[in-house]
Structure formats: structure tokens, C-alpha cells
Motif scaffolding. Structure first.
Motif, short mmCIF file in Angstrom:
data_model
loop_
_atom_site.label_atom_id
_atom_site.label_comp_id
_atom_site.label_asym_id
_atom_site.label_seq_id
_atom_site.Cartn_x
_atom_site.Cartn_y
_atom_site.Cartn_z
N LEU B 233 0.84 -1.21 0.00
CA LEU B 233 0.00 0.00 0.00
C LEU B 233 0.87 1.26 0.00
O LEU B 233 0.53 2.26 -0.63
N ALA B 234 2.00 1.18 0.72
CA ALA B 234 2.88 2.35 0.81
C ALA B 234 3.39 2.74 -0.58
O ALA B 234 3.55 3.91 -0.90
N LYS B 235 3.61 1.73 -1.41
CA LYS B 235 4.07 2.02 -2.78
C LYS B 235 3.01 2.77 -3.58
O LYS B 235 3.33 3.43 -4.56
N GLU B 236 1.77 2.61 -3.17
CA GLU B 236 0.69 3.34 -3.84
C GLU B 236 0.37 4.62 -3.09
O GLU B 236 -0.65 5.26 -3.35
N GLY B 237 1.19 4.94 -2.11
CA GLY B 237 0.99 6.19 -1.39
C GLY B 237 0.03 6.08 -0.21
O GLY B 237 -0.33 7.08 0.39
N VAL B 238 -0.40 4.88 0.12
CA VAL B 238 -1.31 4.71 1.27
C VAL B 238 -0.47 4.25 2.46
O VAL B 238 0.15 3.20 2.42
N LYS B 239 -0.44 5.08 3.51
CA LYS B 239 0.40 4.77 4.66
C LYS B 239 -0.48 4.23 5.79
O LYS B 239 -1.37 4.94 6.27
N VAL B 240 -0.23 3.00 6.16
CA VAL B 240 -1.06 2.41 7.23
C VAL B 240 -0.21 2.04 8.44
O VAL B 240 0.97 1.73 8.32
N THR B 241 -0.84 2.11 9.59
CA THR B 241 -0.23 1.63 10.82
C THR B 241 -0.55 0.15 10.96
O THR B 241 -1.68 -0.27 10.71
N VAL B 242 0.47 -0.64 11.30
CA VAL B 242 0.23 -2.05 11.57
C VAL B 242 0.49 -2.31 13.05
O VAL B 242 1.57 -2.04 13.56
N LEU B 243 -0.53 -2.81 13.72
CA LEU B 243 -0.44 -3.11 15.15
C LEU B 243 -0.51 -4.62 15.36
O LEU B 243 -1.41 -5.27 14.83
N ASP B 244 0.41 -5.12 16.14
CA ASP B 244 0.34 -6.51 16.55
C ASP B 244 0.14 -6.50 18.07
O ASP B 244 1.07 -6.22 18.82
N PRO B 245 -1.04 -6.79 18.54
CA PRO B 245 -1.28 -6.71 20.00
C PRO B 245 -0.44 -7.71 20.80
O PRO B 245 -0.31 -7.57 21.99
N ARG B 246 0.12 -8.70 20.13
CA ARG B 246 0.98 -9.72 20.75
C ARG B 246 0.24 -10.65 21.70
O ARG B 246 0.50 -11.83 21.74
N THR B 247 -0.63 -10.09 22.53
CA THR B 247 -1.43 -10.92 23.42
C THR B 247 -2.90 -10.58 23.17
O THR B 247 -3.25 -9.41 23.06
N THR B 248 -3.73 -11.61 23.04
CA THR B 248 -5.16 -11.34 22.87
C THR B 248 -5.82 -11.15 24.22
O THR B 248 -6.89 -10.59 24.31
N SER B 249 -5.19 -11.65 25.25
CA SER B 249 -5.64 -11.42 26.62
C SER B 249 -4.40 -11.37 27.51
O SER B 249 -3.72 -12.39 27.62
N PRO B 250 -4.07 -10.22 28.08
CA PRO B 250 -4.74 -8.92 27.96
C PRO B 250 -4.57 -8.33 26.56
O PRO B 250 -3.59 -8.61 25.88
N LEU B 251 -5.53 -7.50 26.19
CA LEU B 251 -5.50 -6.85 24.88
C LEU B 251 -5.17 -5.37 25.06
O LEU B 251 -5.75 -4.72 25.93
N ASP B 252 -4.24 -4.88 24.27
CA ASP B 252 -3.85 -3.47 24.35
C ASP B 252 -4.90 -2.61 23.63
O ASP B 252 -4.70 -2.18 22.51
N GLU B 253 -6.01 -2.41 24.31
CA GLU B 253 -7.10 -1.64 23.70
C GLU B 253 -6.66 -0.21 23.45
O GLU B 253 -7.05 0.41 22.46
N GLU B 254 -5.85 0.30 24.36
CA GLU B 254 -5.41 1.69 24.26
C GLU B 254 -4.67 1.95 22.95
O GLU B 254 -4.92 2.95 22.27
N ALA B 255 -3.77 1.02 22.61
CA ALA B 255 -2.99 1.22 21.38
C ALA B 255 -3.90 1.21 20.16
O ALA B 255 -3.73 2.00 19.23
N ILE B 256 -4.87 0.31 20.17
CA ILE B 256 -5.79 0.21 19.02
C ILE B 256 -6.62 1.50 18.93
O ILE B 256 -6.75 2.09 17.85
#
Lengths: 361, 333, 321
Positions: B233-256
Motif C-alpha cells: 500500500l505504501a508504494k501506492e501512497g497509502v500509509k497504514v499503521t500495523v499493530l500486533d497486539p501480541r497478546t489477545t488477553s490482555p489486549l492493548d485496547e489503548e494502542a488500538i
């Protein structure tokens, strides 16, 4: 005569860079050393300076473009050239020059020394030794641009201080003398003496202690925003921010105190420090160093008059150690004030710092 | 920094923690390497070779080969944990959770609450999930949604060698039961991993790409795919954030939620069937907590509501692909 | 294995505490002060008392849904138990466990367990801890005829044999798994023989006779503590009441129900020690009076106690989340 401007390689990990902004336009006359382009890497944004004089005749990769290391991004002409010549030059130019870079890369070696504890050291280049000591919570990568910039002129030796980087997380009592003794042992292991020693922040204080306790090892000192000078201070907002950081965002907040423009603290820079802090014992070691620094006694014991020749590189916008009281320094110190950097000039104003260090070699 | 595989990173975490703490033991099917035969025990180390080398180093008291009895393995590990050991039980394929789930969700996960806070159950269940090995419906599932909904469990989905070592170290030192879900398709992926021991805290998302156009949240083996999509997507000019919460429990709701606040567009990539998935869970989070920030419907990239198929073309179509992620992001723009 | 007077008094006190406790539970349940279910141990007192008699706080037991007697025999305090069963603040589990989840780690009580067959694998793990730490202590899984048919129990028996852990499987065979008789549901002729088939020594004793259970347990402990791996002990018991308090037990004939009470472990113990003049009847009575007073006071206090603070609803899920 046409000259290629290529995407630089700043550090081992750099594979590509983003052109943030061309600072000159096509048609401009450029002098050697002029700022040409702001380039963003995953580590930090830095300015590429012209290595030749000439007229900028072509911008091959424009603002916002991501180019691999070694790629042709612009063309300089030392005499009048027509468009067809430039086109032919671009067509004949290799897309990316990487082989040469790969050789240079091989010239930088990272090794682990055993001095009774593990000390991690990076070396590059040959000639007069230039020893680089980073500051609190930093590591040898803080000298990325210095290593790359000066390895043609010196045997550059960047050391991870105990408790930092890939060195052992044993800082003993956290005293400057202890840190300096470990650095001395590492230098002896490497067979280094009579070196130009550049120390940043806490590393500046360690460099002074090293010169006082092990005079044969140090011929000249370069102190970059050093801790421990009269009139300065040590910001506990920063120290405790690092020591007590729990999440990456805490680390980012602390690191932003270091620089003049908080946006220069990239995700990768934060990641690097976060990864170091997560290592077993790292934050505990830093806590020891913090307490020792806040107590202040080690700084007071530095006999400034007894030091070898000192070049002081200080920043007017330094939120971490403040601005030293120059009138209280011994006569004979060479003092350079920087206006465009915060507490990390070797990254924020690498060209300027490199030029000052080069003059000492 | 040394470059090692995801498999080796897990092995290194196990080895370092076993050396550091005598209470850490491994148990499971063939974790030692096949006890009782006429050949050498320890020549393998689990069906995927993850525990290889640990039996010769730590012996049969600490690397315990068990019968194929998942209830007894997990139950015994829970019992050993609640009485002072720090067992790491290997459940091999997460698909086998069905034959021991009681010991996980009714026993280990509930001890502390049921017993009024008096129990401590430092249990790690290592298990692997995910499609891509042409292993069919009973060896290819993920099942993290089922585990994530159980109070008392922590659920970890490492997506890189660096994360695998740091998160497993954290899991072993954690005083609560942790299910550590390894991705089979990542075992041979290599990356920089410090030699020294380190912990990655639970509940802190990793940001792999920064961008202001959209946010992709992905777990486990879907993370590298989300990164690949972001780079396309970046090559097409679309810049996205990729988040890996790493743990589904607890979930980093704040980061999302913080990221959503910046981008207003959300795509969740989840290798599991859609209903009651993490994708649905995070979509619900966005809608209930950040409705005003949303500029487009949340994109959910999941598997279909089917078991995992066997035929290679069907299996490939089953798992969220880079192309589907790219398409889902574009749909939000 | 003659027990001295103090030991006999201790056994009597334990059995009577269980008896008095369960009778009071029955009454409280009828009064509506106990929420949910209550499965009482009436008729099985000698089994739990005999099994736990020589265990210390460092030996561990896993229990069943019918666990009050095991708790008491393992040393749990009746005050905390009543508070717990009534769902009150200060209960042994803070009111979060209830009748079927009483646990006291300090006493080696790893929990009553509402899942039939839930405890045996956990007890294997506790025994593994004892083995690896070379403590000389043991773990006991209480199960019943019902749990004997659960896969978890069968897996645990095999695992215990394979890992050679110091563990005793106690099968309290009270003849019924809920409403269905063991005659019908257990395919094997005897629980102990089936256990023996897993490769461990197994014995079957009269669970209504404290002395028989105690003697059987001594043998089991000797085997297990010597590092020989697990042991199985079936205690044949009588369940006085139904599956739960209030169960009309239509599935049991009236003759069978009447006969169930004839094998009363408490009366048998009293008769045996008083007839043999080991303890005087006055001594036994004095203990009974004291025990009943304590149990009654515990129940009354629990009735009057406060409910748990609502703030505790979300605590104690994790050590740290």
C-alpha cells in the motif's frame, strides 16, 4: 563532469531511505558540505550534505520517494552540461551501487570482549584511534553517523558501556571510576592507547574520568553535551523516565526530551532503546547509575584542570545536562556551541559534530 | 545481534529459563525426544523439534516425556504449578485442546478466583496453531478466540522470533496460566534475537508500521502478511499503521483506540472463522469506544466459517492473504 | 497399628465435626441460608478421616463436589467453611468458591472440585512436585465410583504409574454417581481391580470403618513414600442422603435406604472404642458436645455475617493482569 548523488547508507541496518525534502532546487549552485536533502531512515532523519561542489542539474528521486541504499537520487554537474548528457549519464549509471557499500560494511566489526565481564565493541576503519562513549541508556548505535562519517580517517571504536547495549548488565557501584576502569580494560584488550576519546553525556563524564585515571590511553578529549560540568545539571525527568518506563510510549516520551525536534524520535529509535531496556538487569543497572548521578559526588571529583586538551561541543538547547558555565572551565578548552540540536547532536547535527571530531584526528 | 529462527528463539527462552529457575520443567508428548525406545532419547525434541537439546541438558526430571493423555498432561501441569513448580506443558497441536479443555478453563484458569485469590498457577501451555501445512481440519486450527474468552487465562500469539523469545520468557515468569500459541508457519522465519534473556510485557501492542491512512490490527502469523500488505500500500501512497497486539488477553485496547483516533479506519486480520473472532471483538471495541473516530466500516479479514480444508488450493484460499488485506484497506479509504 | 488415646480422640473429633457440620448444612439448606447446591458427606465420615489421618499440611489432596468432609479431615476451619458455603465475606475463599470449591492451600487442600474427575490429573501434578522436590510427601486424589469412569481419572492413573509419582487414588465408592448406581455404570467388577490393571497396587476396604480405612491408608503411604509410584484405595461407603440435600432418592428402594444407615461410621467408631475401653463414653460425649457447639456457633456466625463487598467481584482473577 557529472557526479551522482546516491542514497547514503547510515549504519548497518539501513536498507533504504525516504527523501523527505530536497533542500536545493535544480539549477542551484552547491558548495561542498552544503545541506542537500533531508533523508529519513527507520532510525532517524538526517541531512545529506554535498560531497562535491557543482550545480544541481537533475533530481532523480523526488520528495517522498523511498529509495534503496546506493540508488541514484540526483545529479550534480561541475561544468555546463546539456540535458542529453544528463540523460545519458543517468542511463549509464548503475541503478544501485551496493557492492562497494557491502565492502565498507564488512569493515565495521562488532565483537564481544571479555574483561571479566562482557563488553560489546564496534570497530571500523584504521589509523589513529577514536573512541566513542555513549550516554545514559544509549548504546554504540548513538554514534551511527559518526562511525560512518569518520571511519575513513580513523580507527573508530564505539563501546557499549556496562549496563548498556549488548554489554553485561553489571555496573558495579555505578561509579564513574568503575565505568572508566571497564572502558580502560576494553581498550587495553584492543591494544589501544593515545586515543582521541569522545564522550557523550554520561559518556563524557566517563571519558574525563578515563583521562584522569588512565592518562596513557587518552591524548585528547571531545566532550559532546557532557554530564558533570559546572553550571550544568542532570535531568531526572529523563533518567527516571527511562528507569521507570514500562511501555514503549514511556520510553518515547523520555527520548523526546533528548532532541530539539520531538518528531526526530522515530519508532525504530524507540524500539532499539525498548529492546535494550527489556534485557534482564538493564533497567536495574540504569537505576544504579541514576542514583549515583543524582548524588553528584563523582562529577564533583572530576579535576578539570588535569585533563588533556579538551574540545567541548555543547548545545544551547540541551534539556538533559543544560548549558555549562563556560567561564568556570579551565582556560584552553575549545568550546563549540550548537544551535540546531538538542542533547543528541551526533545524530541531530552529525555533519557539524563529525567535522569537529575530524579536526582532532 | 544473532539471527535465529522462531523455533530456536522459543528453544532459547526455554533453555535460559530452565537454567535460571529450577522450578521450570517441561512436560508433554515427546518433549524429551521419545522415552523408552531402544535408541537415543533427546535426538528429537517435540514433533516440531522445538525442545530439541533440552533433554540432554536438563535430564528426565525436568524434561518429562508423557503418554498421549492431554487431560493428564495439562491437569498434572496445573497441579504442579499450583504446588510450586513452573511447568511448561506442550499441547502439540492446539486442535487437541478439546480433549483437555476442562483442565484448562475449569481448573487452571479458575483456581485463583474460585479459591478467593489464594492460588497461584504459574502454568504455561505451549501449543501450535494455524493453517499452511496441508494437515487438514484437525491439525490446522487457531482457536485463540475460544481461549481468549476464558477469564483467568492469558493468551499470547508471538509473530516473530524476537517476540517469541521475549514473550515466552515473560510467560514462564508470569504467575498466571498462559496459553502460548505458536504459529506453525513461522517456525522457520528468522530474525534478530538478543542472546541475553529479556521479557516482553503482556498487553503492549507492537507497532510495525506507522501511517495515518488506516490501522491494520493482526495477530500471530497474520502479522507478516499485514506488514507485506502495508508495504504494498505504501508504494501506492497509502500509509497504514500495523499493530500486533501480541497478546489477545490482555489486549492493548489503548494502542488500538489511539491509532484509530489518528487514522479513523480499521482493518482487523484474524486467522479464524468470523463469528466470535478477535476480528469481531476488536470491531466491537472500535464501535463501542471510538464510533466517532470511524470514517468507514471496519474491515474484517478472516477465514470463512468452515473447518480448515485439506486440498492446497482450498487451504490457501482459506487463510487471509496479503491481497485480501490490501483490498480490505482500500475499501475503507 | 494401635492408636493411642490422643489419636483416637483426634479421629473421633474429626468424624464428629464432619457429622455435625453436614447435619447443620442439611438444616441450613432447608432454612434457605445456603445458596445453590449442597452435597453432604453424611455416611462417609470414616473414609475422609481415615485417609487424611496421617497426612500433614505438606501432603496435598484433591477433592470432589462432595468435599466438606475432606476439607475438615485435612484441617480446614469450620468457621471459614460455613462462611464460604453461605457465600459470605471472610469465607475460606472469600465467598467466591462456594460449597463445591473450598480450597485451603496452606492446609494442602487443593480444592473441592465440581467437575467429576476434575481432581485426579491435578493431584498427579501435586505428586510430581513432591517427587521432583524429593519431599517425601504425597498427594491424594479423592474420587468416587462416578469419577472412576471419567477419562481424566483413567488418564491420571496411567500418568501416575508412568511418572512413578507418590500419589494415592482414593475411590470412595458410595454406590451412586448422582442417581445412577455403580452396579450399572461401572463395567468392571471392582474399582480396585480396575485400578490394579493400570499397574499399581490396589486395595479395597470397608469405608464405614475408620480403622480399616486407616490401616489401608498406612499401607498405601508406606508403598508410596518408598518411591514405588502410586497406589489405589477403594473405600466402600454408604451415602446416607441423596446426591444433593433435598434429593428424594426415588431411584433407591426403601429397604436399601433403611440399610444405608445401618453402616454408620460414627456409631461404629463410638461402639468400638467404648466397648474396647479405649476411650470412655463420657470422653466421647464431651468431645461431641464441644464439637457441636463449635459447629453451631460457626453456622450462626456465618448466618449473621456480611455478604462480600461488591468491589471483590473483579478481583483475584489474575495475580497481575
Amino acid at each position: 563532469m557529472l557526479k551522482a548523488i546516491r542514497m547514503p547508507k547510515w549504519g548497518l541496518a539501513m536498507e533504504e531511505g525516504t527523501i523527505v525534502e530536497w533542500l536545493r532546487s535544480v539549477g542551484d549552485e552547491v558548495a561542498e558540505g552544503d545541506d542537500l536533502i533531508d533523508i529519513e531512515t527507520t532510525k532517524i532523519t538526517n541531512t545529506l550534505q554535498a560531497t562535491n561542489a557543482g550545480r544541481l542539474v537533475r533530481i532523480v528521486a523526488g520528495d517522498g520517494e523511498v529509495m534503496p541504499v546506493g540508488a541514484l537520487i540526483g545529479v550534480l554537474a561541475s561544468e555546463i552540461a546539456d540535458e542529453a548528457e544528463v540523460d545519458a549519464f543517468i542511463a549509464a549509471s548503475p541503478v544501485a551501487v551496493v557492492e562497494e557499500e557491502a565492502e565498507e560494511e564488512a569493515a565495521m566489526a562488532v565483537q564481544s570482549l571479555d574483561i571479566g565481564k562482557r563488553i560489546n565493541v564496534a570497530t571500523a576503519g584504521s589509523g589513529k584511534p577514536l573512541v566513542l562513549l555513549h550516554g545514559f541508556s544509549g548504546d554504540l548505535n548513538n554514534w551511527l553517523f559518526t562511525i560512518e562519517g569518520l571511519k575513513d580517517a580513523a580507527r573508530v571504536i564505539a563501546i557499549d558501556l556496562p549496563g548498556h547495549g549488548a554489554s553485561e548488565k553489571d555496573v558495579g557501584d555505578g561509579s564513574l571510576a568503575g565505568l572508566a576502569a571497564d572502558v580502560a580494560a576494553a581498550l587495553e584488550e584492543l591494544g589501544v592507547s593515545d586515543a582521541v576519546v569522545a564522550g557523550h553525556s554520561l559518556g563524557g563524564a566517563v571519558a574525563m574520568r578515563l583521562a584522569l585515571d588512565h592518562p596513557a590511553l587518552v591524548s585528547k578529549l571531545a566532550l559532546v553535551c557532557p554530564a558533570g560540568l559546572p553550571g550544568g545539571f542532570v535531568s531526572d525527568d529523563f533518567l527516571s523516565g527511562i528507569v521507570n518506563a514500562e511501555k514503549a510510549r514511556d520510553v518515547k516520551k523520555a527520548l523526546q526530551l533528548l532532541v530539539r525536534d520531538p518528531d526526530t524520535v522515530s519508532r525504530d529509535m524507540v524500539d532499539g532503546v525498548v529492546k535494550m531496556l527489556r534485557l534482564d538487569g538493564a533497567q536495574a543497572a540504569l537505576a544504579v547509575l541514576r542514583e549515583r548521578m543524582l548524588a553528584g559526588g563523582d562529577f564533583a571529583a572530576l579535576s578539570l584542570d588535569a585533563l588533556p586538551p579538551v574540545t567541548l561541543i555543547a548545545s544551547r538547547n540541551d534539556a538533559i545536562v543544560g548549558a555549562p558555565d563556560v567561564s568556570a572551565l579551565p582556560p584552553g578548552w575549545t568550546v563549540h556551541w550548537l544551535d540546531q540540536a538538542g542533547h543528541l547532536p551526533q545524530l541531530e547535527a552529525a555533519g557539524e559534530v563529525n567535522a569537529l571530531l575530524r579536526a582532532l584526528l | 545481534m544473532p539471527v535465529i529462527s522462531y523455533r530456536k528463539a522459543i528453544n532459547q527462552a526455554l533453555e535460559q529459563e530452565m537454567a535460571r529457575d529450577a522450578r521450570v520443567i517441561l512436560m508433554g508428548i515427546d518433549v524429551g525426544g521419545g522415552a523408552g525406545g531402544s535408541g537415543d532419547v533427546g535426538s528429537v525434541g517435540g514433533v516440531m523439534g522445538v525442545t530439541k537439546g533440552l533433554y540432554p541438558k536438563f535430564g528426565s526430571d525436568r524434561v518429562i516425556d508423557t503418554p498421549i493423555s492431554e487431560s493428564a498432561i495439562i491437569g498434572a501441569a496445573a497441579g504442579a504449578a499450583v504446588t510450586g513448580m513452573r511447568p511448561v506443558a506442550e499441547l502439540m497441536f492446539v486442535d487437541f485442546i478439546g480433549v483437555c479443555f476442562d483442565q484448562i478453563y475449569n481448573q487452571a484458569a479458575k483456581f485463583r478466583y474460585m479459591f478467593g485469590g489464594k492460588a497461584r498457577t504459574p502454568l504455561v501451555i505451549r501449543t501450535m496453531g494455524g493453517a499452511g501445512m496441508r494437515a487438514g481440519a484437525q491439525h490446522s486450527q487457531t482457536l485463540h478466540p475460544i481461549l481468549t474468552m476464558v477469564p483467568g487465562l492469558k493468551v499470547v500469539m508471538p509473530s516473530s522470533p524476537y517476540d517469541a523469545k521475549g514473550l515466552l520468557t515473560r510467560a514462564i515468569r508470569d504467575d498466571d496460566p498462559v496459553v502460548f500459541l505458536e504459529s506453525k508457519s513461522l517456525y522457520d522465519v528468522k530474525g534478530e534475537v538478543p542472546e541475553e534473556a529479556y521479557e516482553i510485557p503482556f498487553g503492549e501492542a507492537n507497532v510495525l508500521r506507522d501511517g495515518r491512512d488506516a490501522t491494520i490490527v493482526a495477530f500471530g502469523a497474520m502479522v507478516p502478511r499485514a506488514v507485506a500488505a502495508a508495504d504494498l500500500l505504501a508504494k501506492e501512497g497509502v500509509k497504514v499503521t500495523v499493530l500486533d497486539p501480541r497478546t489477545t488477553s490482555p489486549l492493548d485496547e489503548e494502542a488500538i483506540l489511539d491509532s484509530l483516533d489518528e487514522t479513523g479506519r480499521l482493518v482487523v486480520v484474524d486467522e479464524s472463522p468470523p463469528r466470535c473472532s478477535l476480528a469481531a471483538d476488536i470491531a466491537a471495541l472500535a464501535v463501542s469506544q471510538a464510533f466517532d473516530a470511524l470514517k468507514a466500516p471496519v474491515g474484517l479479514v478472516t477465514c470463512p466459517h468452515t473447518p480448515v480444508p485439506f486440498a492446497p488450493n482450498l487451504e490457501d484460499a482459506y487463510v487471509p492473504s496479503v491481497a485480501r488485506i490490501v483490498e480490505a484497506v482500500k475499501k475503507t479509504l | 497399628m494401635q492408636l493411642n488415646r490422643d489419636e483416637l480422640k483426634r479421629a473421633w473429633r474429626t468424624m464428629l465435626t464432619i457429622r455435625a457440620f453436614e447435619e447443620r448444612v442439611e438444616k441450613e439448606f432447608a432454612d434457605g441460608t445456603i445458596p445453590g447446591f449442597a452435597h453432604v458427606y453424611l455416611g462417609q465420615e470414616a473414609s475422609g478421616t481415615g485417609v487424611c489421618f496421617d497426612l500433614t499440611d505438606d501432603d496435598q489432596i484433591g477433592s470432589t463436589h462432595r468435599g466438606h468432609g475432606h476439607c475438615i479431615a485435612k484441617g480446614c476451619e469450620v468457621e471459614g467453611m460455613f462462611l464460604e458455603i453461605m457465600g459470605k465475606a471472610g469465607g475460606i475463599c472469600g465467598g467466591k468458591g462456594g460449597s463445591m470449591h473450598i480450597a485451603d492451600m496452606d492446609k494442602g487442600m487443593l480444592g473441592a472440585n465440581a467437575i467429576v474427575g476434575g481432581s485426579p490429573p491435578i493431584a498427579v501434578g501435586a505428586a510430581l512436585t513432591q517427587k521432583l522436590r524429593r519431599t517425601g510427601h504425597v498427594a491424594v486424589a479423592f474420587t468416587g465410583d462416578g469419577a472412576s469412569n471419567q477419562g481424566t481419572t483413567l488418564e491420571a492413573m496411567n500418568m501416575a504409574v508412568v511418572l512413578k509419582v507418590p500419589m494415592i487414588f482414593v475411590f470412595e465408592n458410595n454406590g451412586y454417581g448422582e442417581f445412577t448406581s455403580a452396579e450399572y455404570s461401572v463395567g468392571a467388577k471392582s474399582l480396585s481391580e480396575r485400578a490394579a490393571a493400570f499397574g499399581m497396587p490396589a486395595a479395597s476396604v470397608d469405608g464405614g470403618d475408620f480403622f480399616a480405612v486407616h490401616a489401608g491408608m498406612r499401607e498405601a503411604l508406606e508403598h508410596v513414600r518408598d518411591g514405588n509410584g502410586p497406589y489405589a484405595l477403594e473405600t466402600r461407603c454408604s451415602r446416607f442422603l441423596g446426591h444433593f440435600v433435598g434429593d428424594p432418592q426415588k431411584y433407591r428402594g426403601s429397604e436399601e435406604l433403611a440399610a444405608a444407615r445401618t453402616n454408620d461410621p460414627v456409631l461404629r467408631f463410638r461402639d468400638r472404642v467404648s466397648e474396647a475401653a479405649l476411650l470412655a463414653i463420657e470422653e466421647l460425649n464431651a468431645i461431641e458436645t464441644e464439637v457441636r457447639a463449635r459447629v453451631d456457633a460457626a453456622a450462626a456466625a456465618a448466618r449473621a455475617a456480611a455478604l462480600p463487598d461488591l468491589a471483590t467481584l473483579e478481583t483475584d482473577v489474575y495475580v497481575k493482569y
